[in-house]
Design a protein around this motif. Structure first.
Motif, PDB file in Angstrom:
ATOM      1  N   GLN A 111       0.843  -1.200   0.000  1.00  0.00           N
ATOM      2  CA  GLN A 111       0.000   0.000   0.000  1.00  0.00           C
ATOM      3  C   GLN A 111       0.881   1.254   0.000  1.00  0.00           C
ATOM      4  O   GLN A 111       0.550   2.256  -0.648  1.00  0.00           O
ATOM      5  CB  GLN A 111      -0.972   0.003   1.200  1.00  0.00           C
ATOM      6  N   ASP A 112       2.023   1.203   0.703  1.00  0.00           N
ATOM      7  CA  ASP A 112       2.947   2.347   0.696  1.00  0.00           C
ATOM      8  C   ASP A 112       3.512   2.575  -0.701  1.00  0.00           C
ATOM      9  O   ASP A 112       3.738   3.714  -1.118  1.00  0.00           O
ATOM     10  CB  ASP A 112       4.122   2.104   1.671  1.00  0.00           C
ATOM     11  N   LEU A 113       3.741   1.486  -1.413  1.00  0.00           N
ATOM     12  CA  LEU A 113       4.234   1.615  -2.790  1.00  0.00           C
ATOM     13  C   LEU A 113       3.169   2.292  -3.660  1.00  0.00           C
ATOM     14  O   LEU A 113       3.459   3.246  -4.383  1.00  0.00           O
ATOM     15  CB  LEU A 113       4.584   0.229  -3.356  1.00  0.00           C
ATOM     16  N   PHE A 114       1.928   1.795  -3.569  1.00  0.00           N
ATOM     17  CA  PHE A 114       0.871   2.323  -4.437  1.00  0.00           C
ATOM     18  C   PHE A 114       0.578   3.792  -4.146  1.00  0.00           C
ATOM     19  O   PHE A 114       0.198   4.544  -5.037  1.00  0.00           O
ATOM     20  CB  PHE A 114      -0.421   1.491  -4.286  1.00  0.00           C
ATOM     21  N   SER A 115       0.780   4.200  -2.881  1.00  0.00           N
ATOM     22  CA  SER A 115       0.483   5.608  -2.559  1.00  0.00           C
ATOM     23  C   SER A 115       1.728   6.482  -2.725  1.00  0.00           C
ATOM     24  O   SER A 115       1.724   7.638  -2.311  1.00  0.00           O
ATOM     25  CB  SER A 115      -0.042   5.704  -1.135  1.00  0.00           C
ATOM     26  N   LYS A 116       2.807   5.894  -3.268  1.00  0.00           N
ATOM     27  CA  LYS A 116       4.072   6.603  -3.537  1.00  0.00           C
ATOM     28  C   LYS A 116       4.804   7.051  -2.270  1.00  0.00           C
ATOM     29  O   LYS A 116       5.652   7.932  -2.316  1.00  0.00           O
ATOM     30  CB  LYS A 116       3.855   7.802  -4.465  1.00  0.00           C
ATOM     31  N   ARG A 117       4.416   6.475  -1.096  1.00  0.00           N
ATOM     32  CA  ARG A 117       5.174   6.786   0.122  1.00  0.00           C
ATOM     33  C   ARG A 117       6.490   6.026   0.104  1.00  0.00           C
ATOM     34  O   ARG A 117       7.465   6.444   0.679  1.00  0.00           O
ATOM     35  CB  ARG A 117       4.382   6.375   1.377  1.00  0.00           C
ATOM     36  N   LEU A 118       6.492   4.891  -0.589  1.00  0.00           N
ATOM     37  CA  LEU A 118       7.698   4.075  -0.650  1.00  0.00           C
ATOM     38  C   LEU A 118       8.379   4.296  -2.005  1.00  0.00           C
ATOM     39  O   LEU A 118       7.755   4.135  -3.053  1.00  0.00           O
ATOM     40  CB  LEU A 118       7.299   2.605  -0.480  1.00  0.00           C
ATOM     41  N   LYS A 119       9.644   4.685  -1.931  1.00  0.00           N
ATOM     42  CA  LYS A 119      10.351   5.012  -3.179  1.00  0.00           C
ATOM     43  C   LYS A 119      11.064   3.783  -3.737  1.00  0.00           C
ATOM     44  O   LYS A 119      11.414   2.877  -2.995  1.00  0.00           O
ATOM     45  CB  LYS A 119      11.377   6.108  -2.905  1.00  0.00           C
ATOM     46  N   PHE A 120      11.267   3.799  -5.061  1.00  0.00           N
ATOM     47  CA  PHE A 120      12.120   2.773  -5.662  1.00  0.00           C
ATOM     48  C   PHE A 120      13.115   3.442  -6.605  1.00  0.00           C
ATOM     49  O   PHE A 120      12.963   4.611  -6.949  1.00  0.00           O
ATOM     50  CB  PHE A 120      11.313   1.653  -6.322  1.00  0.00           C
ATOM     51  N   HIS A 121      14.124   2.678  -7.017  1.00  0.00           N
ATOM     52  CA  HIS A 121      15.243   3.230  -7.780  1.00  0.00           C
ATOM     53  C   HIS A 121      14.811   4.041  -9.008  1.00  0.00           C
ATOM     54  O   HIS A 121      13.929   3.607  -9.757  1.00  0.00           O
ATOM     55  CB  HIS A 121      16.157   2.099  -8.249  1.00  0.00           C
TER      56      HIS A 121
END
Ligand SMILES: [Fe+2]
Ligand SMILES: [Fe+2]
Length: 323
Positions: A111-121
């Motif tokens: 859910q953090d990924l989908f809400s852009k709270r979690l960053k990726f490279h």
């Protein structure tokens, strides 16, 4: 007796000193050991970002699975995409254990990924419009990843180090696959060579950005500083970028390709590569989820996660029945 039980009589300060002594003695910290919140939080940040990057990293190449030019290439790129998803799974399991005291689960990571709270490279927000991109990604993005991951093999957190050992072995296959793709395009028709050069031009800036802004010794970047102190990593971002340039610039030139940076040279006196700084403002925007392919790939990830909900539900039912 577990580390936590044996330390129960100590004050927080004494526990911290004990912990730092273990770090200084190069002991491995395990999931059930006592660790300061700060260490746990750095680990969570590092490992969730790494795990999610592995999963999102499969997307630019996945687009080339149906369009790979031969059966042999299709099998190889398909195996690589599967490996990357597997790396993501391994790492998210490591992250899940660390998240337990906060009552968070893998579902929260998603859910953090989908809400852009979690960053990726940053590199995995970029488009891969040609087969040349698939080649440059496997050769140079995986090459860059190998440098930063092997640097962390001796990380102080045992479960992360063990996951990295497996991951690094598979990454070296990815880089060989990339080398083979790049070589055949470089030895191919003028059109294939042009395609490869254009892909390298597109990926050069993202590759320099991959290691992150200058850090620690260079600018006092606190996260990197902390990770060095806790021996989660052993090199700064700039040291890794310099290593990357030393390893790959000669190989790129040997293939008859040119680096799209007229200022790039090795300064003998300083003992380092001088290069055109990437646009760090653009980098910040990209990792916030505002890159050219961020929304499209996140939407795809979300729909595939939602479509596989029935598998998670079925597994939960099965576990309930087994209890
Ligand atoms: Fe990977
Ligand atoms: Fe890889």
């Amino acid at each position: 007796m577990s580390d936590v039980t044996s330390l129960a009589h100590l004050t927080d300060e004494e526990k911290y000193e004990h912990f730092m002594r273990r770090i200084e003695n190069d002991e491995k910290i395990e999931a059930e050991d006592w660790m300061p919140d700060d260490y746990r939080e750095q680990l969570i940040k590092l490992i969730t970002m790494h795990g999610i990057s592995e999963i999102m990293g499969a997307f630019p190449e996945k687009e080339w699975v149906p369009k790979a030019p031969t059966l042999h290439r299709k099998l190889a790129i398909m195996a690589k995409v599967q490996d990357e998803m597997g790396h993501g799974q391994l790492l998210l399991r490591v992250a899940e254990d660390l998240l337990k005291p906060y009552g968070k689960t893998r579902e929260d990571i998603m859910q953090d990924l989908f809400s852009k709270r979690l960053k990726f490279h940053n590199v995995f927000h970029m488009p891969s419009p040609t087969w040349g991109d698939a080649a440059v990604i496997a050769w140079l993005v995986d090459g860059a990843a190998i440098l930063s991951q092997t640097m962390m093999l001796k990380t102080s957190y045992g479960p992360y180090g063990r996951a990295l050992k497996r991951i690094c072995q598979e990454e070296s296959f990815h880089s060989k696959h990339g080398e083979s793709l790049v070589l055949s395009l470089a030895e191919g028709t003028p059109e294939q060579r042009r395609m490869l050069q254009e892909a390298l031009n597109r990926w050069w800036e993202p590759l320099l950005m991959f290691f992150g802004p200058k850090s620690s010794k260079e600018t006092g970047h606190t996260n990197v500083d902390k990770n060095l102190k806790y021996k989660l990593r052993s090199k700064t971002n700039e040291e890794l970028r310099q290593e990357f340039l030393t390893k790959y610039v000669p190989k790129i030139k040997l293939l008859g390709l040119s680096v799209p940076d007229d200022t790039l040279h090795f300064d003998e006196e300083k003992g380092e590569w001088i290069y055109q700084e990437p646009d760090w403002q653009k980098f910040k925007e990209i990792i916030k989820g505002n890159g050219p392919k961020s929304d499209e790939r996140l939407a795809l990830r979300r729909s595939s996660y939602e479509n596989s909900q029935w598998v998670r539900d079925a597994l939960a039912e099965y576990r309930m029945a087994a209890v």
